[in-house]
Design an enzyme around this catalytic site. Structure first.
Site, mmCIF file in Angstrom:
data_model
loop_
_atom_site.group_PDB
_atom_site.id
_atom_site.type_symbol
_atom_site.label_atom_id
_atom_site.label_comp_id
_atom_site.label_asym_id
_atom_site.label_seq_id
_atom_site.Cartn_x
_atom_site.Cartn_y
_atom_site.Cartn_z
ATOM 1 N N THR A 39 0.827 -1.174 0.018
ATOM 2 C CA THR A 39 -0.045 -0.008 0.004
ATOM 3 C C THR A 39 0.828 1.237 -0.023
ATOM 4 O OG1 THR A 39 -0.103 -0.339 2.596
ATOM 5 C CG2 THR A 39 -2.150 -0.969 1.217
ATOM 6 N N GLY A 41 1.882 5.471 0.934
ATOM 7 C CA GLY A 41 1.562 6.118 2.390
ATOM 8 C C GLY A 41 2.894 6.074 3.209
ATOM 9 N N CYS A 44 4.472 6.647 7.599
ATOM 10 C CA CYS A 44 3.470 7.364 8.232
ATOM 11 C C CYS A 44 2.259 6.800 8.227
ATOM 12 C CB CYS A 44 3.559 8.575 7.529
ATOM 13 S SG CYS A 44 2.296 9.775 8.083
ATOM 14 N N GLU A 203 15.460 4.874 29.984
ATOM 15 C CA GLU A 203 16.049 5.855 29.096
ATOM 16 C C GLU A 203 17.378 6.214 29.379
ATOM 17 O OE1 GLU A 203 15.417 8.110 26.331
ATOM 18 O OE2 GLU A 203 17.386 8.692 26.911
ATOM 19 N N GLY A 272 15.323 4.867 18.425
ATOM 20 C CA GLY A 272 15.548 6.005 17.161
ATOM 21 C C GLY A 272 15.192 5.262 15.961
ATOM 22 N N HIS A 449 -11.947 33.533 23.101
ATOM 23 C CA HIS A 449 -12.081 33.101 24.274
ATOM 24 C C HIS A 449 -13.415 32.206 24.434
ATOM 25 C CE1 HIS A 449 -12.106 32.986 28.855
ATOM 26 N NE2 HIS A 449 -13.663 33.500 28.688
HETATM 27 P P1 FAD Z 1 8.694 6.636 4.897
HETATM 28 O O1 FAD Z 1 7.323 7.292 5.143
HETATM 29 O O2 FAD Z 1 9.517 5.836 5.615
HETATM 30 O O3 FAD Z 1 8.429 5.945 3.149
HETATM 31 C C1 FAD Z 1 9.419 5.607 2.766
HETATM 32 C C2 FAD Z 1 8.777 4.502 1.587
HETATM 33 O O4 FAD Z 1 9.851 3.961 0.745
HETATM 34 C C3 FAD Z 1 8.571 3.168 2.457
HETATM 35 O O5 FAD Z 1 6.860 2.991 2.239
HETATM 36 C C4 FAD Z 1 9.383 2.125 1.989
HETATM 37 O O6 FAD Z 1 8.566 0.837 1.663
HETATM 38 C C5 FAD Z 1 9.788 2.655 0.716
HETATM 39 N N1 FAD Z 1 10.990 2.403 0.094
HETATM 40 C C6 FAD Z 1 12.107 2.176 0.653
HETATM 41 N N2 FAD Z 1 13.186 1.996 0.007
HETATM 42 C C7 FAD Z 1 12.710 1.604 -1.252
HETATM 43 C C8 FAD Z 1 12.947 1.195 -2.585
HETATM 44 N N3 FAD Z 1 14.288 0.952 -2.561
HETATM 45 N N4 FAD Z 1 12.077 1.152 -3.646
HETATM 46 C C9 FAD Z 1 10.837 1.307 -3.285
HETATM 47 N N5 FAD Z 1 10.394 1.668 -2.253
HETATM 48 C C10 FAD Z 1 11.201 1.921 -1.188
HETATM 49 N N6 FAD Z 1 5.825 11.846 12.053
HETATM 50 C C11 FAD Z 1 5.178 12.810 12.482
HETATM 51 O O7 FAD Z 1 5.291 14.036 11.841
HETATM 52 N N7 FAD Z 1 3.960 12.725 13.326
HETATM 53 C C12 FAD Z 1 3.671 11.616 13.952
HETATM 54 O O8 FAD Z 1 2.616 11.688 14.531
HETATM 55 C C13 FAD Z 1 4.440 10.524 13.517
HETATM 56 N N8 FAD Z 1 4.258 9.411 14.421
HETATM 57 C C14 FAD Z 1 5.221 8.258 14.122
HETATM 58 C C15 FAD Z 1 5.009 6.948 14.619
HETATM 59 C C16 FAD Z 1 5.797 5.864 14.462
HETATM 60 C C17 FAD Z 1 5.220 4.761 15.188
HETATM 61 C C18 FAD Z 1 6.685 5.867 13.682
HETATM 62 C C19 FAD Z 1 7.378 4.754 13.319
HETATM 63 C C20 FAD Z 1 7.050 7.117 12.972
HETATM 64 C C21 FAD Z 1 6.120 8.398 12.951
HETATM 65 N N9 FAD Z 1 6.380 9.545 12.501
HETATM 66 C C22 FAD Z 1 5.498 10.711 12.916
HETATM 67 C C23 FAD Z 1 7.626 9.616 11.644
HETATM 68 C C24 FAD Z 1 7.140 9.800 10.142
HETATM 69 O O9 FAD Z 1 6.541 8.446 9.893
HETATM 70 C C25 FAD Z 1 8.138 9.754 9.332
HETATM 71 O O10 FAD Z 1 8.921 10.807 9.503
HETATM 72 C C26 FAD Z 1 7.760 9.686 7.703
HETATM 73 O O11 FAD Z 1 6.964 8.484 7.553
HETATM 74 C C27 FAD Z 1 8.908 10.160 6.894
HETATM 75 O O12 FAD Z 1 8.605 10.171 5.501
HETATM 76 P P2 FAD Z 1 9.239 9.712 4.282
HETATM 77 O O13 FAD Z 1 8.719 9.939 3.121
HETATM 78 O O14 FAD Z 1 10.703 10.274 4.282
HETATM 79 O O15 FAD Z 1 9.630 8.089 4.530
HETATM 80 P P1 NAI Z 2 13.905 9.171 19.547
HETATM 81 O O1 NAI Z 2 15.104 9.743 18.859
HETATM 82 O O2 NAI Z 2 12.430 9.999 19.580
HETATM 83 O O3 NAI Z 2 14.024 8.652 21.128
HETATM 84 C C1 NAI Z 2 14.971 7.535 21.385
HETATM 85 C C2 NAI Z 2 15.239 7.589 22.901
HETATM 86 O O4 NAI Z 2 16.136 6.245 23.108
HETATM 87 C C3 NAI Z 2 16.175 8.767 23.242
HETATM 88 O O5 NAI Z 2 15.854 9.362 24.337
HETATM 89 C C4 NAI Z 2 17.420 7.898 23.475
HETATM 90 O O6 NAI Z 2 18.015 8.737 24.524
HETATM 91 C C5 NAI Z 2 17.204 6.552 23.877
HETATM 92 N N1 NAI Z 2 18.008 5.640 23.832
HETATM 93 C C6 NAI Z 2 19.021 5.376 22.969
HETATM 94 N N2 NAI Z 2 19.746 4.266 23.143
HETATM 95 C C7 NAI Z 2 19.180 3.700 24.472
HETATM 96 C C8 NAI Z 2 19.371 2.530 24.837
HETATM 97 N N3 NAI Z 2 20.470 1.806 24.733
HETATM 98 N N4 NAI Z 2 18.835 2.236 26.143
HETATM 99 C C9 NAI Z 2 17.798 3.425 26.619
HETATM 100 N N5 NAI Z 2 17.510 4.430 25.898
HETATM 101 C C10 NAI Z 2 18.072 4.642 24.855
HETATM 102 O O7 NAI Z 2 13.512 7.870 18.718
HETATM 103 P P2 NAI Z 2 11.995 7.031 18.615
HETATM 104 O O8 NAI Z 2 11.200 7.353 19.709
HETATM 105 O O9 NAI Z 2 12.559 5.793 18.360
HETATM 106 O O10 NAI Z 2 11.515 7.783 17.357
HETATM 107 C C11 NAI Z 2 12.164 7.796 15.953
HETATM 108 C C12 NAI Z 2 11.803 8.927 15.359
HETATM 109 O O11 NAI Z 2 10.378 8.654 14.696
HETATM 110 C C13 NAI Z 2 11.875 10.241 15.931
HETATM 111 O O12 NAI Z 2 13.049 11.011 15.304
HETATM 112 C C14 NAI Z 2 10.716 11.074 15.391
HETATM 113 O O13 NAI Z 2 11.009 12.069 14.913
HETATM 114 C C15 NAI Z 2 9.809 10.051 14.918
HETATM 115 N N6 NAI Z 2 8.378 10.135 15.337
HETATM 116 C C16 NAI Z 2 7.612 11.040 15.599
HETATM 117 C C17 NAI Z 2 6.437 11.194 16.050
HETATM 118 C C18 NAI Z 2 5.702 12.415 16.126
HETATM 119 O O14 NAI Z 2 6.002 13.312 15.371
HETATM 120 N N7 NAI Z 2 4.622 12.441 17.173
HETATM 121 C C19 NAI Z 2 5.911 9.949 16.733
HETATM 122 C C20 NAI Z 2 6.868 8.695 16.747
HETATM 123 C C21 NAI Z 2 7.884 8.865 15.910
#
Ligand code: FAD
Ligand code: NAI
Length: 470
Positions: A39, A41, A44, A203, A272, A449
């Protein structure tokens, strides 16, 4: 005959890639997008922003029913969790939104090339058995979870999982250990904590939420503790072993010291994410990644290889969907010969817990550093949500708004908010900062407000030295 099959080929259909593809097509370029998933998207829509928010939204209703918030407002219910149904509504949200992108591709005449793309040369990729050529290629391959050395993630076993596995747990774990107190750990930890799991966050650093303002990080610890999470700060996980459905973690102080063990039914690894470049064949086009595994780009999203561009999680900067989307639009505009720009200084960040944590611009420490270490060169205004009439009325006392401004010019440098709707509130701050607002501009802007946003006005009045309600 045209020299290339397409004007533009985008690799990856996440928020960066699919938006770039649609924008390129809107600008009259013949466009294809390669995506290996079933699919569109990307992370994200499929396993990130959208499904996590579906679980956060639903679990918060359950929490309000079980923790007494609803009862405080005169609603007495005996909630019963139907986790299958909660998962179903999450899957429905994902299905409808990913299907929506497919519809937009058709509408804008973007060809979806299903499969993983590998470079053959700077204008040619292989996608499965097909070879596709394009004048310009945009890499938008996103990111995937950073593994913890020695810890094996097995989402199917539901014991040691990553964020994707944490979205799909078939039952509420009794005890869940979250490794990493960042965004994913706190959002997914909140979901399962609200649904009844005992959640322990381990953490490495001495505070949660790296990258956010220090006051926000300190307050986060208080709020999550109050909600029942146990926080083990300055602690690292050195190993996880699994036997059947039980995990045993070995922990020790980050600075070194005596180790201890901890048992859990579920362990979430959220330390991360790392850029996706494996299998892309970057070596075929002479492109190397930097020390962090990212593809370096210039201001216009060009890589050092002519005709190859890159955006989103695979390039430096915050790994956020809206940053990827904005880069997608700007990059496509640059490919089309227009001027596409993203202001990377003003990318808002939001953690969608309860309350939400949000910020844009500089932290207080960064602002002081920018002023050459001179604290007197900044002014700070802070306003507690407890004193905001709407938050108080809604039984949402936690949080504050903090505005940091340059003392001399009064120009706003950073805004931080903890509030139930901080994610929505931060948008007005971002817009104001984009227009170069001073704190006085915000303080003298009429705010409706009763709204949570009035706390932004009051914090701005605080910078001016004259808030009304505290
Ligand atoms: P991605 O969304 O990772 O898309 C890349 C796509 O490329 C994937 O579908 C992959 O299958 C495809 N791909 C990879 N290699 C190849 C290849 N060689 N050929 C063809 N296709 C390929 N960000 C927010 O701003 N708000 C949030 O609330 C938020 N919540 C998150 C919650 C979770 C659990 C996670 C894991 C991330 C969250 N993020 C959030 C982060 C956000 O999902 C990413 O920053 C965002 O999806 C990045 O977009 P992108 O297009 O760079 O890559
Ligand atoms: P993160 O970078 O936000 O947090 C990872 C945490 O793990 C840090 O606090 C770090 O100090 C800690 N850490 C690293 N190694 C460790 C270890 N060995 N033991 C214990 N703690 C350790 O990464 P996270 O939460 O995995 O998210 C990844 C990315 O996805 C983020 O960069 C974020 O931008 C994106 N994301 C964004 C969301 C949003 O915008 N609401 C929601 C979810 C993800």
């Amino acid at each position: 005959m045209a020299e290339y099959d397409y004007d533009v080929l985008v690799i990856g259909a996440g928020p960066g890639g699919y938006v770039a593809a649609i924008r390129a097509a809107q600008l009259g370029l013949k466009t294809a997008c390669a995506e290996g998933r079933e699919t569109l998207g990307g992370t994200c829509l499929n396993v990130g922003c959208i499904p996590s928010k579906a679980m956060l939204h639903a679990s918060e209703f359950f929490n309000a029913a079980t923790n007494g918030t609803m009862a405080e407002m005169g609603i007495e219910v005996e909630p019963k969790l139907n986790l299958d149904k909660m998962h179903e509504q999450r899957r429905d949200a994902v299905k409808s939104l990913t299907g929506g992108i497919q519809f937009l591709f058709k509408k804008n005449k973007v060809d979806w090339k299903k499969g993983y793309a590998t470079f053959q040369d700077a204008h040619t990729v292989k996608i499965g058995d097909e070879t596709v050529t394009a004048k310009d290629i945009i890499i938008a391959t996103g990111s995937s979870v950073t593994p913890l050395p020695g810890v094996e993630i097995d989402n199917d076993n539901h014991v040691v999982v990553d964020s994707t596995g944490a979205l799909e747990l078939p039952a509420v774990p009794k005890k869940m250990v979250v490794i990493g107190g960042g965004v994913i750990g706190l959002e997914m930890g909140s979901v399962w904590c609200r649904l009844g799991a005992e959640v322990i966050v381990v953490e490495y650093l001495d505070k949660l939420l790296p990258g956010m303002d220090d006051d926000v990080r300190k307050e986060a610890a208080k709020i999550f503790k109050k909600q029942g999470m146990e926080l083990r700060l300055s602690t690292k996980v050195t190993g996880v072993s699994v036997e059947g459905k039980k995990a045993t973690l070995t922990l020790e102080p980050s600075a070194g010291g005596e180790s201890e063990t901890l048992e859990a039914d579920c362990v979430l690894v959220s330390i991360g994410r790392k850029p996706n470049t494996d299998g892309l064949g970057l070596d075929k086009i002479g492109l190397e990644t930097n020390k962090r595994g990212q593809i370096d780009i210039d201001h216009d999203f060009r890589t050092k290889v002519d005709g190859v561009w890159a955006i989103g999680d695979v390039v430096p900067g915050p790994m956020l969907a809206h940053k990827a989307e904005d880069e997608g639009i700007a990059c496509a505009e640059n490919v089309a010969g227009l001027t596409g720009i993203v202001n990377h200084d003003l990318i808002p960040g939001v953690v969608y817990t309860w309350p939400e944590f949000a910020g844009v611009g500089l932290t207080q420490d960064e602002a002081i550093e920018k002023m050459g270490g001179d604290k007197t060169k900044i002014k700070v205004g802070k306003f507690p949500m407890m004193a905001n009439s709407r938050a108080k009325t809604n039984h949402e006392p936690d949080g504050f708004v903090k505005i940091i401004a340059e003392a001399e010019s009064d120009r706003v440098l950073g805004v931080w908010a903890i509030a139930s709707v901080a994610g929505t509130m931060i948008q007005q701050a971002t817009q104001a900062m984009e227009f170069g607002a001073t704190s006085e501009d915000i303080a003298y802007t009429c705010h409706a407000h009763p709204t949570h946003s009035e706390a932004i006005k009051e914090a701005a009045m605080g910078v001016q030295g004259k808030p009304i309600h505290i």
